[in-house]
Design a protein around this motif. Structure first.
Motif, PDB file in Angstrom:
ATOM      1  N   PHE A 159      43.801  31.655  69.057  1.00 40.85           N
ATOM      2  CA  PHE A 159      43.992  32.804  69.179  1.00 40.85           C
ATOM      3  C   PHE A 159      42.900  33.625  69.728  1.00 40.85           C
ATOM      4  O   PHE A 159      41.789  32.608  70.190  1.00 40.85           O
ATOM      5  CB  PHE A 159      43.230  33.443  67.549  1.00 40.85           C
ATOM      6  N   ASN A 160      43.443  34.309  70.803  1.00 37.47           N
ATOM      7  CA  ASN A 160      42.242  34.898  71.889  1.00 37.47           C
ATOM      8  C   ASN A 160      41.642  36.394  71.083  1.00 37.47           C
ATOM      9  O   ASN A 160      41.317  37.486  71.601  1.00 37.47           O
ATOM     10  CB  ASN A 160      43.332  35.333  73.112  1.00 37.47           C
ATOM     11  N   GLY A 161      40.333  35.581  70.110  1.00 36.97           N
ATOM     12  CA  GLY A 161      39.462  36.886  69.887  1.00 36.97           C
ATOM     13  C   GLY A 161      38.413  35.965  69.263  1.00 36.97           C
ATOM     14  O   GLY A 161      37.843  34.367  69.552  1.00 36.97           O
ATOM     15  N   PRO A 162      36.782  36.675  69.219  1.00 32.74           N
ATOM     16  CA  PRO A 162      35.732  35.663  69.223  1.00 32.74           C
ATOM     17  C   PRO A 162      36.701  35.191  67.490  1.00 32.74           C
ATOM     18  O   PRO A 162      37.454  35.610  66.593  1.00 32.74           O
ATOM     19  CB  PRO A 162      35.216  37.172  68.665  1.00 32.74           C
ATOM     20  N   SER A 163      35.780  33.798  67.451  1.00 31.27           N
ATOM     21  CA  SER A 163      36.714  33.299  65.965  1.00 31.27           C
ATOM     22  C   SER A 163      36.463  33.258  64.700  1.00 31.27           C
ATOM     23  O   SER A 163      36.199  32.927  63.839  1.00 31.27           O
ATOM     24  CB  SER A 163      35.466  31.403  66.260  1.00 31.27           C
ATOM     25  N   ILE A 164      34.911  34.025  64.839  1.00 31.77           N
ATOM     26  CA  ILE A 164      34.128  34.284  63.641  1.00 31.77           C
ATOM     27  C   ILE A 164      34.849  35.454  63.102  1.00 31.77           C
ATOM     28  O   ILE A 164      34.982  35.712  62.063  1.00 31.77           O
ATOM     29  CB  ILE A 164      33.260  35.940  63.799  1.00 31.77           C
ATOM     30  N   GLU A 165      36.672  35.757  63.946  1.00 24.61           N
ATOM     31  CA  GLU A 165      37.293  36.586  62.862  1.00 24.61           C
ATOM     32  C   GLU A 165      38.155  35.964  62.522  1.00 24.61           C
ATOM     33  O   GLU A 165      39.160  36.025  61.644  1.00 24.61           O
ATOM     34  CB  GLU A 165      37.906  37.890  64.250  1.00 24.61           C
ATOM     35  N   ILE A 166      38.089  34.546  62.403  1.00 21.92           N
ATOM     36  CA  ILE A 166      39.790  33.613  61.954  1.00 21.92           C
ATOM     37  C   ILE A 166      39.687  34.156  60.407  1.00 21.92           C
ATOM     38  O   ILE A 166      40.862  34.430  59.999  1.00 21.92           O
ATOM     39  CB  ILE A 166      38.814  32.250  62.287  1.00 21.92           C
ATOM     40  N   ASP A 167      38.775  33.543  59.730  1.00 20.96           N
ATOM     41  CA  ASP A 167      39.001  34.098  58.102  1.00 20.96           C
ATOM     42  C   ASP A 167      39.820  35.317  57.682  1.00 20.96           C
ATOM     43  O   ASP A 167      40.781  35.441  57.174  1.00 20.96           O
ATOM     44  CB  ASP A 167      37.781  33.535  57.725  1.00 20.96           C
ATOM     45  N   THR A 168      39.060  36.328  58.497  1.00 17.02           N
ATOM     46  CA  THR A 168      39.640  37.769  58.041  1.00 17.02           C
ATOM     47  C   THR A 168      41.181  37.837  58.696  1.00 17.02           C
ATOM     48  O   THR A 168      42.185  38.891  57.600  1.00 17.02           O
ATOM     49  CB  THR A 168      38.829  38.903  58.730  1.00 17.02           C
ATOM     50  N   VAL A 169      42.053  36.711  59.453  1.00 21.67           N
ATOM     51  CA  VAL A 169      42.951  37.883  60.412  1.00 21.67           C
ATOM     52  C   VAL A 169      44.017  36.296  59.362  1.00 21.67           C
ATOM     53  O   VAL A 169      45.021  37.493  59.346  1.00 21.67           O
ATOM     54  CB  VAL A 169      42.899  36.628  61.569  1.00 21.67           C
ATOM     55  N   PHE A 170      43.385  35.604  59.277  1.00 20.44           N
ATOM     56  CA  PHE A 170      44.426  33.967  58.646  1.00 20.44           C
ATOM     57  C   PHE A 170      44.097  33.632  57.495  1.00 20.44           C
ATOM     58  O   PHE A 170      45.207  33.324  56.833  1.00 20.44           O
ATOM     59  CB  PHE A 170      43.898  33.319  59.504  1.00 20.44           C
ATOM     60  N   ASN A 171      43.260  34.363  56.456  1.00 15.54           N
ATOM     61  CA  ASN A 171      43.249  33.733  55.258  1.00 15.54           C
ATOM     62  C   ASN A 171      44.591  34.218  53.720  1.00 15.54           C
ATOM     63  O   ASN A 171      44.460  33.299  53.247  1.00 15.54           O
ATOM     64  CB  ASN A 171      41.590  33.966  54.740  1.00 15.54           C
ATOM     65  N   LEU A 172      44.581  35.077  54.058  1.00 10.99           N
ATOM     66  CA  LEU A 172      45.408  35.988  53.299  1.00 10.99           C
ATOM     67  C   LEU A 172      46.934  35.935  53.963  1.00 10.99           C
ATOM     68  O   LEU A 172      47.126  35.420  52.271  1.00 10.99           O
ATOM     69  CB  LEU A 172      45.446  37.229  53.039  1.00 10.99           C
ATOM     70  N   TRP A 173      46.943  34.689  54.482  1.00  7.76           N
ATOM     71  CA  TRP A 173      48.333  34.304  54.723  1.00  7.76           C
ATOM     72  C   TRP A 173      48.360  32.968  53.997  1.00  7.76           C
ATOM     73  O   TRP A 173      49.098  32.339  53.500  1.00  7.76           O
ATOM     74  CB  TRP A 173      49.399  34.144  55.782  1.00  7.76           C
ATOM     75  N   LEU A 174      47.282  32.607  54.667  1.00  7.68           N
ATOM     76  CA  LEU A 174      46.902  30.464  54.514  1.00  7.68           C
ATOM     77  C   LEU A 174      46.662  30.677  52.875  1.00  7.68           C
ATOM     78  O   LEU A 174      47.317  29.414  52.954  1.00  7.68           O
ATOM     79  CB  LEU A 174      46.199  29.811  55.853  1.00  7.68           C
ATOM     80  N   LEU A 175      46.037  31.558  52.220  1.00  8.78           N
ATOM     81  CA  LEU A 175      45.953  31.052  50.844  1.00  8.78           C
ATOM     82  C   LEU A 175      47.288  30.974  50.317  1.00  8.78           C
ATOM     83  O   LEU A 175      47.198  31.198  48.971  1.00  8.78           O
ATOM     84  CB  LEU A 175      44.696  32.241  50.794  1.00  8.78           C
ATOM     85  N   LYS A 176      48.362  31.797  49.787  1.00  9.32           N
ATOM     86  CA  LYS A 176      49.673  32.118  49.554  1.00  9.32           C
ATOM     87  C   LYS A 176      50.250  30.369  49.233  1.00  9.32           C
ATOM     88  O   LYS A 176      50.071  29.821  50.333  1.00  9.32           O
ATOM     89  CB  LYS A 176      50.572  32.855  50.575  1.00  9.32           C
ATOM     90  N   ASP A 177      51.099  29.906  48.335  1.00  8.55           N
ATOM     91  CA  ASP A 177      51.211  28.657  48.091  1.00  8.55           C
ATOM     92  C   ASP A 177      53.311  29.259  48.866  1.00  8.55           C
ATOM     93  O   ASP A 177      53.370  29.755  49.068  1.00  8.55           O
ATOM     94  CB  ASP A 177      51.992  28.869  46.301  1.00  8.55           C
ATOM     95  N   PRO A 178      53.327  28.056  49.312  1.00  9.60           N
ATOM     96  CA  PRO A 178      52.426  26.545  49.373  1.00  9.60           C
ATOM     97  C   PRO A 178      51.661  26.344  50.727  1.00  9.60           C
ATOM     98  O   PRO A 178      51.739  26.875  51.119  1.00  9.60           O
ATOM     99  CB  PRO A 178      53.917  25.594  49.635  1.00  9.60           C
ATOM    100  N   LYS A 179      50.380  25.879  49.968  1.00  7.08           N
ATOM    101  CA  LYS A 179      49.609  26.173  50.908  1.00  7.08           C
ATOM    102  C   LYS A 179      49.796  25.269  51.963  1.00  7.08           C
ATOM    103  O   LYS A 179      50.342  23.499  51.695  1.00  7.08           O
ATOM    104  CB  LYS A 179      47.885  25.875  49.959  1.00  7.08           C
ATOM    105  N   PRO A 180      49.020  25.214  53.396  1.00  7.57           N
ATOM    106  CA  PRO A 180      49.506  24.045  54.456  1.00  7.57           C
ATOM    107  C   PRO A 180      48.624  22.275  53.538  1.00  7.57           C
ATOM    108  O   PRO A 180      48.103  22.165  52.815  1.00  7.57           O
ATOM    109  CB  PRO A 180      48.392  24.664  55.804  1.00  7.57           C
ATOM    110  N   THR A 181      49.382  21.324  54.508  1.00  8.67           N
ATOM    111  CA  THR A 181      49.207  20.354  53.787  1.00  8.67           C
ATOM    112  C   THR A 181      48.361  19.867  54.434  1.00  8.67           C
ATOM    113  O   THR A 181      47.181  19.127  54.177  1.00  8.67           O
ATOM    114  CB  THR A 181      50.206  19.227  54.104  1.00  8.67           C
ATOM    115  N   PHE A 182      47.661  20.248  55.847  1.00  4.21           N
ATOM    116  CA  PHE A 182      47.119  20.449  57.113  1.00  4.21           C
ATOM    117  C   PHE A 182      46.409  21.254  57.325  1.00  4.21           C
ATOM    118  O   PHE A 182      47.163  22.221  57.720  1.00  4.21           O
ATOM    119  CB  PHE A 182      46.871  19.407  57.919  1.00  4.21           C
TER     120      PHE A 182
END
Length: 515
Positions: A296-319
């Motif tokens: 992610f070539n952007g401020p780390s403060i934006e990580i949750d906003t950008v990725f969380n909706l996807w990563l919270l879907k099932d099946p959730k990542p093992t790691f």
């Protein structure tokens, strides 16, 4: 008796002079001695350094050259080309030794760039000039700790020139900054006859266009190139760092996980070139594995906003791990050892999108249970990656390079492993046919068995590339399987001269003459 002695004495003197003149005037001997005198190397199979020099990345395509010439200066490269081409002796150009087809080597003479290591950075113009023997690891080490990155390979042992001539994408950076071929400003090129030319947007623009994505051993020997580097301070992290994520699913419903990812790409990532992915899918019987490397070539403060909706879907990542990494760190983590431990066969399908039918084929890629073969499919996300459309790289509209690979140890499995992967590629192409989703193959994953390779590698650029090859290499000296032939190609019967037989024949003629 005296006459015979005099004849013998005169003949001995004559032969001594003849051998001396023959040795001194032999152009190959002169070339070898010149290269050595200037700090270069001449390696044969009996030399201690030969095996390391001749070893290729992939054991499955290993060949052993008769002679390896390693010039240490540009002038000696020119001398080598003028000498070898005038003698009609074929050669291959060797850089990082990663050619998937093994085309950087053959059983004859190899002209190896390994000692051409000059590397200069101009911080004011934000450019770097690299010699033909430089590998990406050496560039990354110089840039490490700065706020700059360069468009180089994820594998640090790849040669800078060969990578760039094939287009040169980087899964972690190309969506932000384009391909290597987009970023080259100038080439210094040695031609087959030993002359040297510059290729840029203003000087020999046809050659400049062709080398950026259509090179790969064609047209000439690139001695040096100048490429742009990119400052990445928009991440607000020190020392040129990106946010680097490792997202992994193990033994879940991979098809759902992949469809969730594809949805995320369409809804978010396609419109945000700060996001890049390199994805590995592996299915083996009842087990499965899905790993995503993401930058992610952007401020780390934006990580949750950008990725969380996807990563919270099932099946959730093992790691799900996150690091702040420089380009040097990322290449270290993703590096493939040189040479690879096993034998390999890696292919490519340039795809505009991935359909459900294609996904089914990808998830069915596995060897039979009795074969000691590993298989995987790599999905390199490249949507909107190429910035410069005026290059020979023919796929500015693709979103993915789908790269299946197989790995094995026993040479007896070569036919099965290669056939398995080639059949998979054809199944994938067939599945994509109704939507015309696959449009070609990546030149840097060159495949010796690929049908219709002219269109698959070069698409609609083939005729123009042949015209340029005709202009710059009319004798087709830089010739290899799947190379671009000139229109007026000549049938040259190249042959390595047998120096010893010539001396013996000449000596016999002289003896007969004197006696």
């Amino acid at each position: 008796m005296m006459d015979s002695f005099i004849h013998f004495y005169i003949t001995t003197i004559f032969l001594s002079v003849f051998f001396l003149i023959n040795t001194q005037s032999d152009p190959l001997s002169t070339l070898e001695s010149t290269i050595i005198s200037h700090g270069g190397q001449v390696l044969r199979i009996t030399d201690s350094q030969y095996k390391a020099a001749a070893t290729l990345h992939n054991r499955a395509i290993q060949t052993w050259p008769e002679l390896i010439l390693r010039p240490a200066t540009h002038d000696d490269v020119l001398l080598a080309l003028s000498t070898l081409s005038s003698l009609r002796i074929p050669t291959r150009i060797m850089g990082g030794r990663h050619s998937y087809g093994g085309y950087c080597s053959h059983q004859g003479i190899v002209l190896d760039s390994a000692l051409l290591k000059d590397l200069k950075i101009d911080w004011e113009t934000e450019t770097i000039t690299m010699d033909a023997g430089v590998i990406w690891d050496e560039v990354y080490r110089v840039l490490n700790g700065t706020e700059y990155v360069i468009m180089g390979g994820l594998c640090p042992t790849v040669g800078v020139v060969g990578f760039t001539l094939g287009g040169g994408y980087n899964a972690m950076y190309s969506r932000s900054y384009g391909f290597a071929s987009d970023n080259v400003l100038k080439f210094k090129v040695a031609l087959y006859n030993g002359s040297v030319v510059t290729a840029s947007s203003e000087i020999n623009p046809d050659l400049y266009w062709a080398l950026r994505g259509g090179g790969g051993g064609n047209f000439g020997y690139v001695l040096q190139m100048t490429q742009k580097i990119h400052r990445i301070n928009e991440t607000h992290m020190p020392n040129g760092q990106f946010t680097f994520l490792n997202i992994t699913w193990i033994n879940v419903d991979i098809k759902i996980a992949l469809n969730n990812w594809l949805t995320f790409l369409k809804e978010v990532a396609d419109n945000d070139i700060r996001i890049s992915f390199n994805v590995i899918v592996a299915v083996n019987g009842e087990s499965n594995f899905l790993m995503m490397y993401c930058s992610f070539n952007g401020p780390s403060i934006e990580i949750d906003t950008v990725f969380n909706l996807w990563l919270l879907k099932d099946p959730k990542p093992t790691f799900n791990s996150m690091f702040n990494y420089t380009q040097n760190d990322i290449s270290r983590v993703l590096a493939i050892p040189f040479p690879v431990v096993n034998r390999e066969h890696v292919l490519s399908a340039m795809a505009i999108n991935i359909t459900e039918a294609m996904l089914d084929v990808i998830l069915d890629f596995q060897p039979n249970s009795t074969a000691d073969i590993g298989s995987w499919t790599e999905l390199i996300y490249l949507h909107s990656a190429t910035k410069d459309k005026n290059t020979a790289y023919a796929f500015p509209d693709i979103s993915f390079d789908i790269a299946p690979g197989v790995s094995w140890r026993n040479p007896d499995n070569d036919p099965y492993a290669i056939d398995m992967s080639e059949k998979f590629l054809q199944k994938l192409i067939d599945a994509a046919a109704p939507t015309k989703s696959i449009v070609g193959a990546y030149l840097n994953y060159i495949d010796p068995y690929l049908p219709n390779w002219q269109t698959m590698y070069y698409r609609h650029h083939w005729d123009r590339l042949r015209e340029i090859q005709t202009k710059w290499d009319p004798t087709w000296y830089f010739r290899f399987p799947q190379g671009i032939p000139p229109y007026n190609q000549q049938s040259n019967a190249y042959k390595l001269p047998n120096k010893n037989s010539m001396v013996i024949i000449s000596s016999f003629i002289i003896l007969v003459w004197f006696y």
